[in-house]
Every structure is written in structure tokens, then in C-alpha cells.
Design an enzyme around this catalytic site. Structure first.
Site, PDB file in Angstrom:
ATOM      1  N   SER A 134       0.839  -1.513   0.076  1.00 61.87           N
ATOM      2  CA  SER A 134      -0.201  -0.208   0.347  1.00 61.87           C
ATOM      3  C   SER A 134       0.527   0.570   0.225  1.00 61.87           C
ATOM      4  O   SER A 134       2.228   1.267   1.027  1.00 61.87           O
ATOM      5  CB  SER A 134      -1.533  -0.099   1.353  1.00 61.87           C
ATOM      6  OG  SER A 134      -1.568   1.476   0.844  1.00 61.87           O
ATOM      7  N   LYS A 160      -0.930  -0.998  -4.534  1.00 59.83           N
ATOM      8  CA  LYS A 160      -1.955   0.057  -3.687  1.00 59.83           C
ATOM      9  C   LYS A 160      -1.983   1.532  -4.262  1.00 59.83           C
ATOM     10  O   LYS A 160      -1.085   1.348  -2.991  1.00 59.83           O
ATOM     11  CB  LYS A 160      -2.895  -0.603  -2.831  1.00 59.83           C
ATOM     12  CG  LYS A 160      -3.448  -0.069  -2.006  1.00 59.83           C
ATOM     13  CD  LYS A 160      -4.552  -0.463  -0.802  1.00 59.83           C
ATOM     14  CE  LYS A 160      -5.084  -0.358   0.282  1.00 59.83           C
ATOM     15  NZ  LYS A 160      -5.461  -0.900   1.263  1.00 59.83           N
ATOM     16  N   LYS A 162      -3.055   4.981  -2.756  1.00 62.50           N
ATOM     17  CA  LYS A 162      -4.132   5.369  -1.428  1.00 62.50           C
ATOM     18  C   LYS A 162      -3.540   6.658  -2.386  1.00 62.50           C
ATOM     19  O   LYS A 162      -3.549   8.202  -3.415  1.00 62.50           O
ATOM     20  CB  LYS A 162      -2.880   6.707  -0.564  1.00 62.50           C
ATOM     21  CG  LYS A 162      -3.281   5.270   0.585  1.00 62.50           C
ATOM     22  CD  LYS A 162      -4.172   4.316   1.205  1.00 62.50           C
ATOM     23  CE  LYS A 162      -4.040   3.454   1.965  1.00 62.50           C
ATOM     24  NZ  LYS A 162      -5.673   2.790   2.709  1.00 62.50           N
ATOM     25  N   ASP A 187      -7.144   2.983  -3.453  1.00 59.68           N
ATOM     26  CA  ASP A 187      -7.802   2.603  -2.044  1.00 59.68           C
ATOM     27  C   ASP A 187      -7.576   4.351  -1.783  1.00 59.68           C
ATOM     28  O   ASP A 187      -7.430   5.354  -1.205  1.00 59.68           O
ATOM     29  CB  ASP A 187      -7.487   2.206  -1.586  1.00 59.68           C
ATOM     30  CG  ASP A 187      -7.687   2.105   0.156  1.00 59.68           C
ATOM     31  OD1 ASP A 187      -8.765   2.563  -0.162  1.00 59.68           O
ATOM     32  OD2 ASP A 187      -7.758   1.987   1.521  1.00 59.68           O
ATOM     33  N   GLU A 212     -10.702   1.022  -4.280  1.00 56.58           N
ATOM     34  CA  GLU A 212     -11.642   0.207  -2.528  1.00 56.58           C
ATOM     35  C   GLU A 212     -11.871   1.482  -1.870  1.00 56.58           C
ATOM     36  O   GLU A 212     -11.318   2.533  -1.936  1.00 56.58           O
ATOM     37  CB  GLU A 212      -9.544   0.219  -2.132  1.00 56.58           C
ATOM     38  CG  GLU A 212     -10.322  -0.769  -0.611  1.00 56.58           C
ATOM     39  CD  GLU A 212      -8.943  -1.362   0.509  1.00 56.58           C
ATOM     40  OE1 GLU A 212      -7.939  -1.440  -0.842  1.00 56.58           O
ATOM     41  OE2 GLU A 212      -8.960  -0.917   1.271  1.00 56.58           O
ATOM     42  N   ASP A 237     -13.909  -1.773   2.312  1.00 54.21           N
ATOM     43  CA  ASP A 237     -13.166  -1.916   2.899  1.00 54.21           C
ATOM     44  C   ASP A 237     -14.275  -1.272   4.498  1.00 54.21           C
ATOM     45  O   ASP A 237     -14.899  -2.954   4.959  1.00 54.21           O
ATOM     46  CB  ASP A 237     -11.862  -1.237   3.135  1.00 54.21           C
ATOM     47  CG  ASP A 237     -10.722  -1.482   4.582  1.00 54.21           C
ATOM     48  OD1 ASP A 237     -11.125  -1.595   5.502  1.00 54.21           O
ATOM     49  OD2 ASP A 237      -9.602  -0.696   4.122  1.00 54.21           O
ATOM     50  N   LYS A 261     -10.545  -7.113   6.724  1.00 51.81           N
ATOM     51  CA  LYS A 261      -9.706  -7.056   7.916  1.00 51.81           C
ATOM     52  C   LYS A 261      -9.862  -7.516   9.242  1.00 51.81           C
ATOM     53  O   LYS A 261     -10.994  -7.327   9.914  1.00 51.81           O
ATOM     54  CB  LYS A 261      -9.563  -5.700   8.072  1.00 51.81           C
ATOM     55  CG  LYS A 261      -8.352  -5.161   6.875  1.00 51.81           C
ATOM     56  CD  LYS A 261      -8.359  -3.425   7.430  1.00 51.81           C
ATOM     57  CE  LYS A 261      -7.631  -2.911   6.431  1.00 51.81           C
ATOM     58  NZ  LYS A 261      -7.791  -1.101   6.090  1.00 51.81           N
ATOM     59  N   GLY A 289      -4.897  -4.497   5.316  1.00 47.05           N
ATOM     60  CA  GLY A 289      -3.962  -4.572   6.868  1.00 47.05           C
ATOM     61  C   GLY A 289      -3.704  -3.058   7.356  1.00 47.05           C
ATOM     62  O   GLY A 289      -4.954  -2.312   7.110  1.00 47.05           O
TER      63      GLY A 289
HETATM   64  O1  OSB Z   1      -7.765   1.452   4.141  1.00 43.66           O
HETATM   65  O2  OSB Z   1      -6.198  -0.381   3.584  1.00 43.66           O
HETATM   66  C1  OSB Z   1      -6.513   1.024   4.477  1.00 43.66           C
HETATM   67  C2  OSB Z   1      -3.317   1.414   6.991  1.00 43.66           C
HETATM   68  C3  OSB Z   1      -4.064   1.887   8.317  1.00 43.66           C
HETATM   69  C4  OSB Z   1      -5.798   1.954   7.793  1.00 43.66           C
HETATM   70  C5  OSB Z   1      -6.006   1.519   6.627  1.00 43.66           C
HETATM   71  C6  OSB Z   1      -5.884   1.279   5.831  1.00 43.66           C
HETATM   72  C7  OSB Z   1      -4.404   0.852   5.799  1.00 43.66           C
HETATM   73  C8  OSB Z   1      -3.167   0.359   4.576  1.00 43.66           C
HETATM   74  C9  OSB Z   1      -2.000   0.003   4.906  1.00 43.66           C
HETATM   75  O3  OSB Z   1      -3.726   0.578   2.967  1.00 43.66           O
HETATM   76  C10 OSB Z   1      -2.108  -1.507   4.946  1.00 43.66           C
HETATM   77  C11 OSB Z   1      -1.041  -2.395   5.220  1.00 43.66           C
HETATM   78  O4  OSB Z   1      -0.266  -2.441   4.769  1.00 43.66           O
HETATM   79  O5  OSB Z   1      -1.193  -2.350   6.727  1.00 43.66           O
HETATM   80 MG    MG Z   2      -8.408   0.254   2.665  1.00 47.95          MG
END
Ligand code: OSB
Ligand code: MG
Length: 364
Positions: A134, A160, A162, A187, A212, A237, A261, A289
Site C-alpha cells: 500500500s 495499491k 492511496k 484506495d 477500494e 473495506d 480485516k 492491513g
Molecule cells: O485502508 O487499507 C487501509 C492502513 C491503516 C488504515 C487503513 C488502511 C491502511 C493501509 C495499509 O492501506 C495496509 C498495510 O500495509 O498494513
Molecule cells: Mg482500505
């Protein structure tokens, strides 16, 4: 199994680099860990709640409070198995991340006592899992491309990005232009509204694996409406808080893919139910994650080895997050992480290091 003692601790871990999302910038983690001591041995759980209630309504101080005052008292001094935890805690609404942490610790204790790994318990069908990474919002396209280049060099099998309004089509275009048809997804962490539908459809030509959570948690129906305008598959998510909401979102046509998650849905057992119901409905899932330490990562990687986890997860290597992990590090090999095979979580805690980064310790 009887709980004899529940010890909570908070640890401080710096991230190797700031991680920016549509809801804020994170430079460190303040992690709540749960250590249960039972008549059959100990177990560990990790709470994924962040410092601020900005990803969801949960936050780490709140999780600690609800564990001490409402959750642990409902579990103490009874004969119970990990599978009973959700039922016993049902009278307490919400607080999924706190509930998941105590359930994880009990499951670890139980499986360790039985000599069974998390992976065996989940019915894992792989010994290694495909990993994605990510990538946060960057200050410039040039810096973003350098970061993505380094991750691809390390072997990550999916990127991925953001996104947020003002940082979406251009970064996606730039990554596609420089890195070709690398598996790519985005995402938004709820940053858009339905009036952005036509704009989000501009992502369609880039053949992303998924978008996402473009809109807020409660706007499940709006995601079904968006899915009629945007061709890229919608993945949820934040909106998926239970097996029930997962089943409803699928039925409504709000998502074609689900990010699992365990913390968000109240635990690994609920997450397993979501995996199963998605498999029955032909909906692929992938492991999300929350910047976990080696403890949470161990459980996530074990679950990601289940058969319907068919897309690479946000299960990156320890060094993507931390200079030093609290367990032996998870190391990327050929774009994959190895599923721990030992009893319970199957990882060893570095107790000395753990103590050195502990900011608070107390009994629940
Ligand atoms: O939206 O997936 C998410 C991290 C913290 C809170 C929300 C998210 C995330 C990540 C990181 O996208 C995912 C990771 O590598 O742990
Ligand atoms: Mg997410």
C-alpha cells in the site's frame, strides 16, 4: 480454558517512512497488545486501532478502556473457548478491534496448547502468500514513482495507491505509463461522494484491479449506484463490519470484491465466516492491513493462505513498516511471505526488545 490474567501493554514503534492517506499522515504506531495467561498457557493478541478515530470510530485509548472495563470482565473466571468470545461479548456494541484483540490472544493460547497453527486451524491451502504493498499519498509524482520503483524492485506483486480528490487520475496514469501493466489498484478511504462518479470513471481506462472504499462507511447503497457508472470493480473495506454487512453489500451489488480485516469485523473467526460466504457467492477476497507488527502479521498471513484469498494482500514485509519488528521479521521472497507453521501464531516475540519499547503496562 480459564483466563487467569490479562496483561495489556502499549508499545511505541516508528514507521520507516510517513504513511499518508486521505484521512491523515501517520509516522508512528502506538500499539495495544493483549497477553492472556490461561490454565493451558499464554497467548498474544494485537489491537489494530489507530491513535485517532479517523479510519473508523475506534481508537487505541478507547480500545484499552473498553477492554479493561467492559470486555475482559465478561470473560474472566469462566471456562471458555475462543469460539465463545464473540457470543459473550455480543451485549457490548461495536468495539470490533478491541474484541478482535482479546479473541486473537485466546485463539493463540488455545491453538498453542493444541499444537495447531493458525494456518491449519483456518484450513489454509498454501504455504506462502502473494504480497502487495500500500503506497501512501506523496508530495509529487516523481517521489511516488521512485517509491513504487523501489517496491517493484523488492518484488511486490501488486501496487495499491492511496488516492483522494486532487491525487487520483494523475498518479494512476503516471504509474501505468512508467511501469506498464503491473497489477494496480487504488484506495480512497471514503474520500469521495456519489457526485464524483463521472470523475472516478476516468480511472476505468487504466484497468485497475479495483477501487477500494470510494465513499463513506454507511453509504453502501451509493456504492451500488456508483458500480453502475464505473466499470472498475468496487471493493469495500470500511463498510464491511461483519459477515452480515458483507452478505448485504454483495446482495445489493455494492461490491464485487471484499477487503478482509479481522480487526474491523471483530475477529479472525468472523473474518473466516466472511471468507466462506464470499467463496460461496463467487466473490474474491484479499487480506487488508493495519500496519501490524509481527504478531498481527503472523495471523493475517495465515488467514491469507485460505483458498478464496485470490488477490495479493496488504501483507507486506516487516521492513516495509518498521526498522525492527517485535518478532522475527517477515521477509519478502519472490514477492511472497511464508506462512508461519508453528503452534498458534508461530512467531517468537523478542521480549527484551518488546520491554524496551513498552510505554505502559497494566492488568485488565
Ligand atoms: O485502508 O487499507 C487501509 C492502513 C491503516 C488504515 C487503513 C488502511 C491502511 C493501509 C495499509 O492501506 C495496509 C498495510 O500495509 O498494513
Ligand atoms: Mg482500505
Amino acid at each position: 480454558m480459564k483466563i487467569e490474567k490479562v496483561e495489556l501493554r502499549r508499545i511505541h514503534m516508528d514507521l520507516v517512512a510517513p504513511f499518508e492517506t486521505s484521512f491523515g499522515v501517520q509516522t508512528e504506531r502506538d500499539v495495544l497488545l493483549v497477553n492472556v495467561l490461561t490454565d493451558r498457557g499464554e497467548g498474544w493478541g494485537e489491537c489494530v486501532a489507530g491513535e485517532e478515530p479517523t479510519y473508523s470510530s475506534e481508537y487505541v485509548d478507547g480500545a484499552q478502556h473498553v477492554l479493561i472495563h467492559h470486555l475482559v470482565p465478561r470473560l474472566a473466571r469462566r471456562d471458555l473457548a475462543a469460539k465463545d468470545v464473540a457470543t459473550l461479548l455480543r451485549p457490548v456494541h461495536g468495539h470490533h478491534m478491541a474484541k478482535a484483540a482479546i479473541e486473537m490472544a485466546l485463539l493463540d493460547a488455545e491453538l498453542r496448547a493444541q499444537g495447531e497453527s493458525f494456518a491449519q486451524f483456518f484450513g489454509a491451502t498454501r504455504t506462502e502468500v502473494d504480497c502487495g504493498v500500500s503506497v501512501g499519498i506523496h508530495r509529487s509524482i516523481a517521489e511516488l514513482l521512485a517509491t513504487v520503483d523501489a517496491y517493484l524492485e523488492q518484488g511486490y506483486r501488486r501496487i495499491k495507491l492511496k488516492i483522494k480528490p486532487g491525487w487520483d487520475v494523475e498518479p494512476v496514469r503516471a504509474v501505468r505509463e512508467k511501469f506498464g501493466d503491473v497489477p494496480l489498484q487504488v484506495d480512497a478511504n471514503t474520500a469521495y461522494s456519489l457526485s464524483d462518479a463521472e470523475h472516478l470513471a476516468e480511472l476505468d481506462p487504466f484497468e485497475l484491479l479495483l477501487i477500494e472504499q470510494p465513499m463513506p462507511e454507511e453509504q453502501v447503497l451509493a456504492h451500488a449506484t456508483l458500480a453502475k457508472v464505473v466499470k472498475t470493480p468496487i471493493c469495500l473495506d470500511e463498510s464491511i463490519t461483519s459477515a452480515q454487512t458483507a452478505a448485504d453489500a454483495i446482495e445489493l451489488g455494492a461490491c464485487r470484491i471484499i477487503n478482509v480485516k479481522p480487526g474491523r469485523v471483530g475477529g479472525y473467526l468472523e473474518a473466516r465466516t466472511i471468507h466462506d460466504l464470499c467463496a460461496e457467492r463467487g466473490v474474491p477476497v484479499w487480506m487488508g492491513g493495519m500496519l501490524e507488527t509481527g504478531l498481527g502479521r503472523a495471523a493475517n498471513v495465515a488467514m491469507a493462505a485460505m483458498p478464496n484469498f485470490t488477490l495479493p494482500g496488504d501483507t507486506s514485509a516487516s521492513d516495509r513498516y518498521y526498522h525492527r519488528d517485535i518478532t522475527e521479521p517477515f521477509v519478502l521472497r519472490d514477492g511472497r511471505l511464508k506462512v508461519p507453521a508453528g503452534p498458534g501464531l508461530g512467531v517468537r516475540l523478542d521480549r527484551e526488545y518488546l520491554d524496551s519499547i513498552t510505554s505502559w503496562k497494566g492488568e485488565a
